[in-house]
Design an enzyme around this catalytic site. Sequence first.
Site, PDB file in Angstrom:
ATOM      1  N   HIS A  90      21.082  52.417  59.135  1.00 55.70           N
ATOM      2  CA  HIS A  90      21.883  51.611  60.269  1.00 55.70           C
ATOM      3  C   HIS A  90      22.981  51.021  59.356  1.00 55.70           C
ATOM      4  CE1 HIS A  90      19.171  52.596  62.983  1.00 55.70           C
ATOM      5  NE2 HIS A  90      18.248  51.279  63.080  1.00 55.70           N
ATOM      6  N   ARG A 144      -0.492  62.300  75.726  1.00 55.81           N
ATOM      7  CA  ARG A 144      -1.909  62.544  75.475  1.00 55.81           C
ATOM      8  C   ARG A 144      -2.635  61.668  76.591  1.00 55.81           C
ATOM      9  NH1 ARG A 144      -3.268  60.248  69.718  1.00 55.81           N
ATOM     10  NH2 ARG A 144      -1.877  58.795  70.640  1.00 55.81           N
ATOM     11  N   HIS A 169      20.545  55.271  65.892  1.00 52.50           N
ATOM     12  CA  HIS A 169      21.093  54.936  67.008  1.00 52.50           C
ATOM     13  C   HIS A 169      22.234  54.225  67.204  1.00 52.50           C
ATOM     14  CE1 HIS A 169      18.663  51.375  66.543  1.00 52.50           C
ATOM     15  NE2 HIS A 169      19.497  50.723  67.406  1.00 52.50           N
TER      16      HIS A 169
HETATM   17  C1  BG6 Z   1      15.806  49.663  64.595  1.00 52.00           C
HETATM   18  C2  BG6 Z   1      14.901  48.911  63.734  1.00 52.00           C
HETATM   19  O1  BG6 Z   1      15.880  50.909  64.061  1.00 52.00           O
HETATM   20  O2  BG6 Z   1      16.919  49.193  64.947  1.00 52.00           O
HETATM   21  C3  BG6 Z   1      14.711  47.504  64.480  1.00 52.00           C
HETATM   22  O3  BG6 Z   1      13.512  49.597  63.678  1.00 52.00           O
HETATM   23  C4  BG6 Z   1      15.835  46.945  64.671  1.00 52.00           C
HETATM   24  O4  BG6 Z   1      13.736  46.899  63.395  1.00 52.00           O
HETATM   25  C5  BG6 Z   1      16.573  47.737  65.462  1.00 52.00           C
HETATM   26  O5  BG6 Z   1      15.344  45.581  65.510  1.00 52.00           O
HETATM   27  C6  BG6 Z   1      17.964  47.188  65.604  1.00 52.00           C
HETATM   28  O6  BG6 Z   1      18.781  48.047  66.538  1.00 52.00           O
HETATM   29  P1  BG6 Z   1      19.766  47.079  67.635  1.00 52.00           P
HETATM   30  O7  BG6 Z   1      20.307  48.248  68.424  1.00 52.00           O
HETATM   31  O8  BG6 Z   1      18.828  46.247  68.440  1.00 52.00           O
HETATM   32  O9  BG6 Z   1      20.705  46.412  66.905  1.00 52.00           O
END
Ligand code: BG6
Length: 504
Positions: free
Chosen positions: A254, A60, A192
């Site tokens: 996760h 934006r 991720h």
């Molecule tokens: C994210 C969460 O998806 O994953 C965060 O929103 C968290 O709160 C993070 O800190 C943890 O990911 P990583 O890769 O840092 O272990």
Amino acid sequence: MSEPMRPKASARGATPAPACTLVIFGVTGDLTSRLLMPALYNLSRWGLLSDGFSILGIGRSGIGAEGLRKELDSAIRSFVAESGRDFDEAAWSRVVACLDYLRGDVTDPSLYREIGARLAGRPALFYLAVASTLFGPIVQKLGEAGLAREEGDAWRRVVIEKPFGHDLASAQALNREVLAVLREDQVFRMDHFLGKETVQNILAFRFGNGIFEPLWNRDRIDHVQISVAEAVGVERRGIFYDATGALRDMVPNHLFQLFTLIAMEPPISFAADDVRDRKEDVLAAIRPLDREAAVANAVRAQYGPGEVLGRPVVDYRQEPDVSPASTTETYAAMRLDIDNWRWAGVPFYLRTGKSMTRRTTEIAIAFREAPLALFRDTAVEAPAANWLVLQIQPDEGISLEFGAKVPGPQVKLGRVQMGFKYRDHFRVDPSTGYETLIYDAMTGDATLYQRADNIEAGWRVVQPILEAWSEVAAPMARYAAGSEGPAEADRLLARDGRAWRRLS
Ligand code: BG6
């Protein structure tokens, strides 16, 4: 020296991803500079971006293409500097040279006409690095503008970041909205954790070795502990976090990735649907919790003041952008049971929290104890459990703990460890985990992405807990920042005659 370890993408064939335009919605945001650009830089270094690759950033602000390049340039240099590696100017200039910027409002149809004109029928990967409330509207607008339609080789795919919904109903609604425009194989729902080498290694460890799988069941395993402890608090994400909480933020996504990879049956191949079918089986076999079971088997807690790694931490309710009366949990623990032949009677204990003693993610598998008989007349009281520990981060590795005879005239057992550390065997390039995931989306491989039913199954498991916790009277435990979590979580295991491992 061993060969440098590369993402599974390059190991699979080392061919550059097919030519396409990566359209990033939210290009001026934090996710782009912190994760996407470093990942593209690495892909460029590894020769996995084709000559026909280009990036169109949408935002934006009036930053313009030149301004954006400058901003990303400093972000990428600090990412590389932190890793202590030399900066690869040539690799980065290849990324910058193909980066363009388009200013626009994602709710405005004219933006999509302009994107269409820029794409001019080329294949495109749309990456939604925006607030989750915009996922549905953007997909809908892509559809209305005809940008989701594939013609000839011009494929169209969409990567959707997390959070995918905030409960079961909203995840189902978002899936309906998305699948009204796109086919399932055009949708790449991101988690991720699946980009982490050590998470992918769970499958390699289990199914690439003959010795572990015969032990991987209720006959040999007593219970499993999955811990994702974070030393960080809510940082600058108070608004998002206070509306979300530890359960929604970490568990159905996760922690369930780790859980399903540990518990799934062997897939018949590593094709996306074969792997995702087996994960689905595990989630579907989790014993459903009713309200009473949700209260009894799940613990929520919020951190109070304390000290994390020598740094003072204020009470969660005093963190910036957090309500002083917040009832949001920063810690969640639970016991889940899988009702299938492999796992009947083997509890899985999961815990995650912010502002804990240290950052560590591990999966610890406790094997059944040996029969006592042989040591009856010796100084050995009760042989302790053997632990197999998969350390996901940091200090990635795998270790096996067992008893060994302490030298001397007496028969005495001491605990010893046999360990493998990634860094001792492989030269791992600093990476974000997004490299493999972006490459896979460009090549159309969805193995490391979540299917609609996987997402919904995860939410279905936690929904009763969300509902139980939404009641005002639901108990909220406390733990000091910098501790290992609340006493209530200890009691969850103590009641079964077990204890959490120390977060080492
Ligand atoms: C994210 C969460 O998806 O994953 C965060 O929103 C968290 O709160 C993070 O800190 C943890 O990911 P990583 O890769 O840092 O272990």
